[in-house]
Design an enzyme around this catalytic site. Structure first.
Site, short mmCIF file in Angstrom:
data_model
loop_
_atom_site.label_atom_id
_atom_site.label_comp_id
_atom_site.label_asym_id
_atom_site.label_seq_id
_atom_site.Cartn_x
_atom_site.Cartn_y
_atom_site.Cartn_z
N ASP A 1 -6.32 -6.03 -1.93
CA ASP A 1 -4.96 -6.51 -2.16
C ASP A 1 -4.92 -7.49 -3.33
O ASP A 1 -3.91 -7.66 -3.97
CB ASP A 1 -4.39 -7.13 -0.88
N HIS B 1 0.81 -1.22 0.00
CA HIS B 1 0.00 0.00 0.00
C HIS B 1 0.85 1.27 0.00
O HIS B 1 1.95 1.31 0.56
CB HIS B 1 -0.89 0.03 1.24
N LYS C 1 6.36 5.66 7.37
CA LYS C 1 5.82 4.73 8.38
C LYS C 1 6.97 4.16 9.21
O LYS C 1 7.97 3.71 8.66
CB LYS C 1 5.07 3.56 7.70
N TYR D 1 2.13 0.96 14.02
CA TYR D 1 2.97 1.87 13.23
C TYR D 1 2.51 3.31 13.37
O TYR D 1 1.34 3.58 13.58
CB TYR D 1 3.04 1.45 11.76
C1 LIG Z 1 -5.10 2.32 7.17
C2 LIG Z 1 -6.37 2.83 7.82
C3 LIG Z 1 -7.57 2.14 7.71
N1 LIG Z 1 -8.68 2.61 8.32
C4 LIG Z 1 -9.95 1.85 8.19
C5 LIG Z 1 -10.41 1.64 6.75
C6 LIG Z 1 -11.03 0.27 6.76
O1 LIG Z 1 -12.41 0.37 7.10
C7 LIG Z 1 -10.33 -0.49 7.89
C8 LIG Z 1 -9.27 -1.45 7.40
O2 LIG Z 1 -8.44 -0.70 6.52
P1 LIG Z 1 -7.43 -1.45 5.55
O3 LIG Z 1 -8.02 -2.75 5.09
O4 LIG Z 1 -6.98 -0.44 4.52
O5 LIG Z 1 -6.18 -1.77 6.55
P2 LIG Z 1 -4.80 -2.36 6.11
O6 LIG Z 1 -4.95 -3.31 4.97
O7 LIG Z 1 -4.16 -2.82 7.34
O8 LIG Z 1 -4.03 -1.07 5.55
C9 LIG Z 1 -2.69 -0.84 5.94
O9 LIG Z 1 -1.88 -1.81 5.30
C10 LIG Z 1 -0.47 -1.64 5.60
C11 LIG Z 1 0.33 -2.70 4.86
C12 LIG Z 1 0.00 -0.27 5.31
O10 LIG Z 1 1.10 -0.05 4.78
C13 LIG Z 1 -0.85 0.85 5.81
O11 LIG Z 1 -0.45 2.10 5.26
C14 LIG Z 1 -2.31 0.59 5.51
O12 LIG Z 1 -2.55 0.73 4.10
O13 LIG Z 1 -9.69 0.53 8.70
C15 LIG Z 1 -8.68 3.79 9.05
O14 LIG Z 1 -9.72 4.21 9.59
N2 LIG Z 1 -7.50 4.50 9.16
C16 LIG Z 1 -6.35 4.06 8.57
O15 LIG Z 1 -5.29 4.74 8.73
#
Ligand SMILES: Cc1cn([C@H]2C[C@H](O)[C@@H](COP(=O)(O)OP(=O)(O)O[C@H]3O[C@@H](C)C(=O)[C@@H](O)[C@H]3O)O2)c(=O)[nH]c1=O
Length: 181
Positions: free
Chosen positions: A168, A62, A71, A131
């Site tokens: 993903d 991401h 990060k 993180y």
């Molecule tokens: C990343 C993030 C997600 N969310 C919410 C959106 C969604 O409803 C839920 C889960 O989000 P995601 O599936 O995108 O979470 P995730 O797949 O864990 O996303 C993360 O992956 C890693 C590898 C990274 O590098 C991060 O920058 C981020 O992209 O959480 C937030 O509210 N704030 C945030 O900062």
């Protein structure tokens, strides 16, 4: 704090000083002054995140095309193989990846600068992944690069079939992704 260089100059491993005693251990998981002095970086963090994932879950790769996030990542339970990919077109290490095992025993942290795609796969039964980010979450600008992009050819240190979320599974190939200058 010990700084360990990687094959990509801007990606660094940090090992905090851990104080152990009969009660257990203590370490400063983050200290802005120590971080700046050790890394020479003048970055401020604005958000802390915490995710928990089961074995084989792969989150990533991401990045955000606007409000790119630096990060500082670590694991407080379990083990993950963490990967950063340089997606700055002008970088001499463009397209290169760096991977490191982060786990609750080694207390290692990885600094992943803005301009990198980031992801990890969980090696233990479950893992807690914490993180700090240098800019806020901006979902409208979030993009994903395919974990198995042959142009990057990451050796994921995981011999199972990774479990991917919907977003993903749709990761773009590097040649098709919106990248940094
Ligand atoms: C990343 C993030 C997600 N969310 C919410 C959106 C969604 O409803 C839920 C889960 O989000 P995601 O599936 O995108 O979470 P995730 O797949 O864990 O996303 C993360 O992956 C890693 C590898 C990274 O590098 C991060 O920058 C981020 O992209 O959480 C937030 O509210 N704030 C945030 O900062």
């Amino acid at each position: 704090m010990k700084i360990i260089p990687t094959n990509i100059p801007d990606v660094i491993i940090l090992e905090p000083k851990v104080f152990g005693d009969s009660r257990g251990f203590f370490f400063e998981s983050f200290n802005q002054l120590a971080f700046s002095k050790a890394t020479g970086l003048d970055v401020q963090f604005v958000q802390d995140n915490h995710s928990r994932s089961a074995k084989g879950v792969l989150r990533g790769l991401h990045y955000q095309i606007q409000h790119p996030q630096g990060k500082l990542v670590r694991v407080t339970h379990g083990r993950v193989f963490d990967v950063a990919v340089d997606i700055r077109r002008s970088s001499p290490t463009f397209g290169q990846w760096e991977g490191v095992e982060l786990n609750a025993e080694n207390h290692r942290q990885l600094w992943v600068p803005a301009g990198f795609a980031h992801g990890f796969v969980v090696l233990s039964d479950s893992a807690d992944f914490l993180y700090k980010t240098t800019d806020y979450y901006a979902p409208e600008y979030e993009r994903c690069i395919a974990w198995n992009d042959p142009a990057i050819d990451i050796n994921w240190q995981y011999d199972g079939e990774p479990q991917l979320s919907g977003k993903d599974k749709q990761g773009l190939l590097l040649k098709d992704a919106e990248l940094f200058a």
